[in-house]
Design an enzyme around this catalytic site. Sequence first.
Site, mmCIF file in Angstrom:
data_model
loop_
_atom_site.group_PDB
_atom_site.id
_atom_site.type_symbol
_atom_site.label_atom_id
_atom_site.label_comp_id
_atom_site.label_asym_id
_atom_site.label_seq_id
_atom_site.Cartn_x
_atom_site.Cartn_y
_atom_site.Cartn_z
ATOM 1 N N HIS A 189 0.736 -1.214 -0.128
ATOM 2 C CA HIS A 189 -0.208 0.205 0.148
ATOM 3 C C HIS A 189 1.065 1.217 -0.091
ATOM 4 O O HIS A 189 1.119 1.787 1.006
ATOM 5 C CB HIS A 189 -1.039 -0.041 1.230
ATOM 6 C CG HIS A 189 -1.870 -1.151 1.138
ATOM 7 N ND1 HIS A 189 -2.809 -1.143 0.171
ATOM 8 C CD2 HIS A 189 -2.253 -2.083 1.995
ATOM 9 C CE1 HIS A 189 -3.850 -2.198 0.243
ATOM 10 N NE2 HIS A 189 -3.441 -2.686 1.536
ATOM 11 N N THR B 107 1.239 -8.405 -1.818
ATOM 12 C CA THR B 107 0.012 -9.143 -1.540
ATOM 13 C C THR B 107 -1.176 -7.806 -1.771
ATOM 14 O O THR B 107 -2.433 -8.619 -1.935
ATOM 15 C CB THR B 107 -0.256 -9.639 -0.103
ATOM 16 O OG1 THR B 107 0.307 -8.625 0.755
ATOM 17 C CG2 THR B 107 0.808 -10.907 -0.018
ATOM 18 N N GLU B 108 -1.046 -6.746 -1.657
ATOM 19 C CA GLU B 108 -2.157 -5.604 -1.540
ATOM 20 C C GLU B 108 -1.633 -4.387 -2.386
ATOM 21 O O GLU B 108 -1.892 -3.301 -1.987
ATOM 22 C CB GLU B 108 -2.377 -5.471 -0.228
ATOM 23 C CG GLU B 108 -2.780 -6.669 0.562
ATOM 24 C CD GLU B 108 -3.368 -6.296 2.071
ATOM 25 O OE1 GLU B 108 -3.916 -5.183 2.139
ATOM 26 O OE2 GLU B 108 -3.213 -7.415 2.786
ATOM 27 N N LEU B 109 -1.241 -4.612 -3.703
ATOM 28 C CA LEU B 109 -0.541 -3.425 -4.216
ATOM 29 C C LEU B 109 -1.471 -2.494 -4.895
ATOM 30 O O LEU B 109 -2.387 -2.635 -5.415
ATOM 31 C CB LEU B 109 0.411 -3.946 -5.468
ATOM 32 C CG LEU B 109 1.211 -2.782 -6.124
ATOM 33 C CD1 LEU B 109 2.248 -2.113 -5.490
ATOM 34 C CD2 LEU B 109 1.814 -3.659 -7.165
#
Length: 366
Positions: free
Chosen positions: A240, A268-270
């Site tokens: 993030h 994992t959470e770009l």
Amino acid sequence: MRTTKFHIAIFTIAVFAVFASCGSYPKVKKSNQGLKDYYQSYFNIGVAVSPQTIKGEQGALLLKEFNSITPENAMKMQPIHPREDVYNWADADALVNFAHDNRLKIRGHTLCWHEQVPAWIFKNSSGGRVDKALLLKRLKDHIKTVVGRYKGKVYAWDVVNEVIGDEDDQYLRPSLWNEICGEEFIARAFEYAHEADPDALLFYNDYNSERPVKRAKIYKMLKKLVDNKVPIHGVGLQGHWSVFEPDDTELRESLKLYASLGLQIQITELDLSIYPWEKNLRAKKPDEQDRFTAALEKKQIDRYTRIFSIFRSFKKEISSVTFWNLSDRSTWLDQYPVPGRKNYPLLFDQNLQRKKAYWSVVDFRK
């Protein structure tokens, strides 16, 4: 004869000059390939989804571009296990079945977290605070049930999420998990998940994992788990980030450090916010602009270009890159940390069209 050779030589030089002016190879053609195809020899390309994302035009875009999905909320403890004797399987089942039917990989997210956790899990039968033994039993039962249901279908799990403190002098984040169980709950969660599915890959997942102080604390915890032979297989760097950070050196050093533990790395959470980092919720200011200006677009293109260039250089260590949401049409960053402030953090715009940053990400000359 001399004239012909001369013309050929001039033509060859001219062609070389054209190619040299734009790099070693011609520009990337706007083909029908998706991100997953461009990166097929590097790592899986995933996206966080809801049951709505897999339908209609969004579902079609997903299948064209990605080969992995992560349930954004459907598998978190509060939605899937709201009461001790109640499990809500519908949304998670729908996503797992969609992945299976379309031959997509699926990452499970997340088994133990301090947020989106039901209040009942911390209370005993009298309404007071639960003791350590009962809390660990409830954690084990939850993990055994959820992981067991999807055994052989979910290939990887974010087992423990965000337990490292944000403050520089804070090792573990203050939470009821930590207050009641101490650090032990972290290792136990991995052990429970491994028992439920011995073939699943198990990850620790966190944000700001590139910032030097927090990075050192994450490394300390991971090394302890590895040294104690806890069944952990990888570290998830959420990603993030923003158009302002992290810098190249921080990212490279972080990837090297985590890889030195023998763990595989997944992004994992770009997403790349167009605003500077903020942690705490606040109201939108009256004069605060939320337009995607040409200057911000240029910054985003540059950051995506550099980040993916670094990712490709770590292809042996990185096994997956997952975007957090499909497009700028709907992103969690529209509501966090400033509710109602529009953000534009992804590679597809509000009309589900590829942004300029997309073409930069698939241009491997950069």
